[in-house]
Scaffold this motif. Structure first.
Motif, mmCIF file in Angstrom:
data_model
loop_
_atom_site.group_PDB
_atom_site.id
_atom_site.type_symbol
_atom_site.label_atom_id
_atom_site.label_comp_id
_atom_site.label_asym_id
_atom_site.label_seq_id
_atom_site.Cartn_x
_atom_site.Cartn_y
_atom_site.Cartn_z
ATOM 1 N N ALA A 221 -17.376 -57.871 30.451
ATOM 2 C CA ALA A 221 -15.483 -58.434 30.243
ATOM 3 C C ALA A 221 -15.359 -58.747 28.715
ATOM 4 N N VAL A 222 -13.975 -58.001 29.254
ATOM 5 C CA VAL A 222 -13.058 -57.172 27.627
ATOM 6 C C VAL A 222 -11.892 -58.109 28.163
ATOM 7 N N CYS A 223 -11.535 -59.544 26.934
ATOM 8 C CA CYS A 223 -10.503 -60.252 26.894
ATOM 9 C C CYS A 223 -9.504 -59.877 25.682
ATOM 10 N N LEU A 224 -8.219 -60.207 26.052
ATOM 11 C CA LEU A 224 -7.559 -60.584 24.922
ATOM 12 C C LEU A 224 -6.931 -61.567 24.824
ATOM 13 N N LEU A 225 -7.100 -62.529 23.444
ATOM 14 C CA LEU A 225 -6.889 -63.529 22.858
ATOM 15 C C LEU A 225 -5.232 -63.931 22.132
ATOM 16 N N ARG A 226 -4.488 -64.797 22.222
ATOM 17 C CA ARG A 226 -3.992 -64.933 21.154
ATOM 18 C C ARG A 226 -4.024 -66.596 20.503
ATOM 19 N N MET A 227 -4.211 -66.986 19.544
ATOM 20 C CA MET A 227 -4.315 -68.204 19.129
ATOM 21 C C MET A 227 -2.827 -68.679 18.439
ATOM 22 N N LYS A 228 -2.770 -71.003 19.058
ATOM 23 C CA LYS A 228 -1.292 -71.015 18.589
ATOM 24 C C LYS A 228 -0.958 -70.523 17.357
ATOM 25 N N SER A 229 -1.935 -69.921 15.857
ATOM 26 C CA SER A 229 -1.636 -69.778 14.883
ATOM 27 C C SER A 229 -0.629 -68.072 14.411
ATOM 28 N N GLY A 230 -1.032 -67.729 16.178
ATOM 29 C CA GLY A 230 0.084 -66.291 16.397
ATOM 30 C C GLY A 230 -1.061 -64.986 16.071
ATOM 31 N N ALA A 231 -2.051 -65.101 15.802
ATOM 32 C CA ALA A 231 -3.197 -64.618 15.444
ATOM 33 C C ALA A 231 -3.989 -64.300 16.587
ATOM 34 N N PHE A 232 -3.600 -62.627 17.100
ATOM 35 C CA PHE A 232 -4.440 -62.147 17.933
ATOM 36 C C PHE A 232 -5.828 -61.167 18.486
ATOM 37 N N GLY A 233 -6.609 -61.253 18.825
ATOM 38 C CA GLY A 233 -7.313 -60.334 19.097
ATOM 39 C C GLY A 233 -8.577 -59.848 20.078
ATOM 40 N N SER A 234 -9.324 -59.687 20.584
ATOM 41 C CA SER A 234 -10.794 -59.284 21.830
ATOM 42 C C SER A 234 -11.847 -59.933 21.243
ATOM 43 N N LEU A 235 -11.955 -60.695 23.096
ATOM 44 C CA LEU A 235 -13.032 -61.537 23.793
ATOM 45 C C LEU A 235 -14.393 -60.153 24.093
ATOM 46 N N VAL A 236 -14.934 -59.700 23.834
ATOM 47 C CA VAL A 236 -16.120 -58.834 25.020
ATOM 48 C C VAL A 236 -17.110 -59.458 24.941
ATOM 49 N N ALA A 237 -18.031 -59.835 26.036
ATOM 50 C CA ALA A 237 -19.029 -59.384 26.669
ATOM 51 C C ALA A 237 -19.719 -59.257 27.658
ATOM 52 N N SER A 238 -21.259 -59.058 27.241
ATOM 53 C CA SER A 238 -21.499 -57.444 28.228
ATOM 54 C C SER A 238 -22.785 -57.565 28.659
ATOM 55 N N TRP A 239 -23.790 -57.289 29.827
ATOM 56 C CA TRP A 239 -24.830 -57.261 30.470
ATOM 57 C C TRP A 239 -25.418 -55.775 30.110
ATOM 58 N N THR A 240 -24.844 -55.073 29.456
ATOM 59 C CA THR A 240 -24.783 -53.363 29.976
ATOM 60 C C THR A 240 -24.949 -52.749 28.313
ATOM 61 N N TYR A 241 -25.156 -53.750 27.469
ATOM 62 C CA TYR A 241 -25.318 -52.574 26.834
ATOM 63 C C TYR A 241 -26.138 -52.380 26.607
ATOM 64 N N TYR A 242 -27.234 -51.162 27.043
ATOM 65 C CA TYR A 242 -29.097 -51.138 26.893
ATOM 66 C C TYR A 242 -29.237 -50.352 25.998
ATOM 67 N N LYS A 243 -28.313 -50.429 25.106
ATOM 68 C CA LYS A 243 -29.269 -49.846 23.520
ATOM 69 C C LYS A 243 -27.873 -50.226 22.520
ATOM 70 N N GLY A 244 -28.594 -50.762 21.701
ATOM 71 C CA GLY A 244 -27.586 -51.376 20.413
ATOM 72 C C GLY A 244 -27.085 -52.626 21.014
ATOM 73 N N GLY A 245 -27.484 -53.558 20.990
ATOM 74 C CA GLY A 245 -26.805 -54.954 21.860
ATOM 75 C C GLY A 245 -25.742 -55.179 20.295
ATOM 76 N N ASP A 246 -24.712 -56.156 20.382
ATOM 77 C CA ASP A 246 -23.909 -56.465 19.469
ATOM 78 C C ASP A 246 -23.714 -57.852 19.872
ATOM 79 N N ASN A 247 -23.516 -58.881 18.842
ATOM 80 C CA ASN A 247 -23.171 -60.073 18.043
ATOM 81 C C ASN A 247 -22.480 -60.201 16.910
ATOM 82 N N SER A 248 -21.379 -59.399 16.834
ATOM 83 C CA SER A 248 -19.963 -59.079 15.585
ATOM 84 C C SER A 248 -19.493 -59.578 15.788
ATOM 85 N N THR A 249 -18.781 -59.835 14.950
ATOM 86 C CA THR A 249 -17.441 -60.524 14.883
ATOM 87 C C THR A 249 -16.255 -59.896 13.300
ATOM 88 N N VAL A 250 -15.321 -58.804 13.912
ATOM 89 C CA VAL A 250 -14.283 -58.683 12.781
ATOM 90 C C VAL A 250 -13.058 -59.061 12.197
#
Length: 339
Positions: A221-250
């Motif tokens: 899943a790749v999602c775009l989120l807009r927050m009430k404050s106006g900030a926006f960004g992406s949220l990604v969830a994946s079961w196919t990161y077969y190499k290089g898992g990720d649990n990061s936020t920037v």
């Protein structure tokens, strides 16, 4: 004070790696019962901890009458089991996603309220040291306002984690209701709401099964989120990161950028526009391979002991779930969904 008698309902991997050892390590807890339809699993833990084993949670609730339960079942059972436990007078810690619909989530909240018990949702990302540090940095104001963000959670999938491997309930829609989004995405919707102290106002998404074609639940899943404050960004969830898992936020902010868990998973790096760089080595983000204490169990027990409502309440869990459900609605309709 007498010990809190806890029953663990569902003896799969999350119970094995987090709930059971963390209860066992808490001096305020007595593990009183274990429930699993595969009775041998419950019996093995019951023998280890001098508790009772059951194949059926309703039988356990009426016979043992526990003070509190952990609900570690497949997603579709979270609501019925939690409601039954609340009606039996037990405090409830439920795994995420707390339910598979808004209606179910509300019914759980109502059941806990009407029975005078606590309902807590196991959103462990809030307790991970890098996230705690990141929130502290944000609150200090050094970065100013968050403008945009990305938050991501991906690994190779539940087959390497679940006690049932490829046969796991995670891959069966009637049991799981949703795939990577229910497993990982809801962690990130909860994290971004909590980190930013903000609510999601709009969601757009692509959700599908791209590679694990033997299952009928989403693996990406790749999602775009807009927050009430106006900030926006992406949220990604994946079961196919077969190499290089990720649990990061920037988080890109007015005065610089904060990178959480990007390098090695245990660092928070703050790079300011004035050239200053601060690196905080604060302890790891738990992974399937490398378990660390989640903090969830201790927080739940502390709530009961001190009679203080849990910070990750049913209402909080419900708000994080609504973001995920809105993402599925966006995928279905091809439209931006307002919350």
């Amino acid at each position: 004070m007498s010990k809190i008698r806890v029953a663990v309902i569902g003896c799969g991997s999350i119970a094995k790696h987090r709930h059971i050892p963390e209860y066992a390590a808490n001096q305020n807890v007595e593990l009183a019962a274990f429930v699993d339809p595969v009775i041998e699993r419950a019996e093995a833990y019951a023998e280890q901890y001098g508790a009772k084993a059951f194949a059926d949670y309703e039988a356990m609730l009426s016979e043992v009458k526990p003070d509190a339960v952990s609900v570690c079942t497949p997603n579709a059972l979270h609501a019925p089991v939690s409601i039954a436990a609340a009606n039996a007078g037990a405090h409830v810690l439920v795994e995420k996603p707390m339910a598979v619909s808004e209606t179910e989530a509300q019914a759980m909240i109502d059941a806990a309220r009407s029975n005078g018990v606590y309902l807590m949702v196991g959103h462990n990302q809030r307790f991970m040291p890098p996230h705690v540090k990141a929130k502290e940095v944000l609150k200090s104001g050094v970065l100013g306002k968050v403008i945009t963000f990305r938050t991501s959670f991906g690994h190779p999938g539940p087959e390497g984690w679940s006690v049932d491997g490829k046969e796991s309930w995670f891959f069966r829609k009637p049991d799981a209701a949703m795939g990577a989004m229910g497993d990982l995405g809801v962690h990130k919707s909860d994290l971004i709401r909590w980190l930013l102290d903000d609510e999601v106002s709009e969601v757009a998404s692509f959700i599908g099964t791209l590679h694990k074609t033997e299952t009928d639940v989403d693996d990406n899943a790749v999602c775009l989120l807009r927050m009430k404050s106006g900030a926006f960004g992406s949220l990604v969830a994946s079961w196919t990161y077969y190499k290089g898992g990720d649990n990061s936020t920037v988080l890109w902010c007015e005065n610089g950028v904060m990178r959480i868990g990007e390098t090695g998973g245990d660092k928070v790096v703050v790079e300011l526009r004035n050239g200053n760089v601060d690196t905080y080595q604060v302890g790891a983000i738990a992974t399937n391979e490398k378990q660390t204490f989640s903090g969830v169990i201790d927080a739940f027990v502390t709530s009961i002991v001190t009679q203080t409502p849990p910070s990750i309440s049913g209402e909080e869990g419900s708000k994080s779930l609504k973001v995920i459900l809105a993402a599925f609605e966006s995928q279905e309709t091809g439209k931006i969904v307002k919350l």
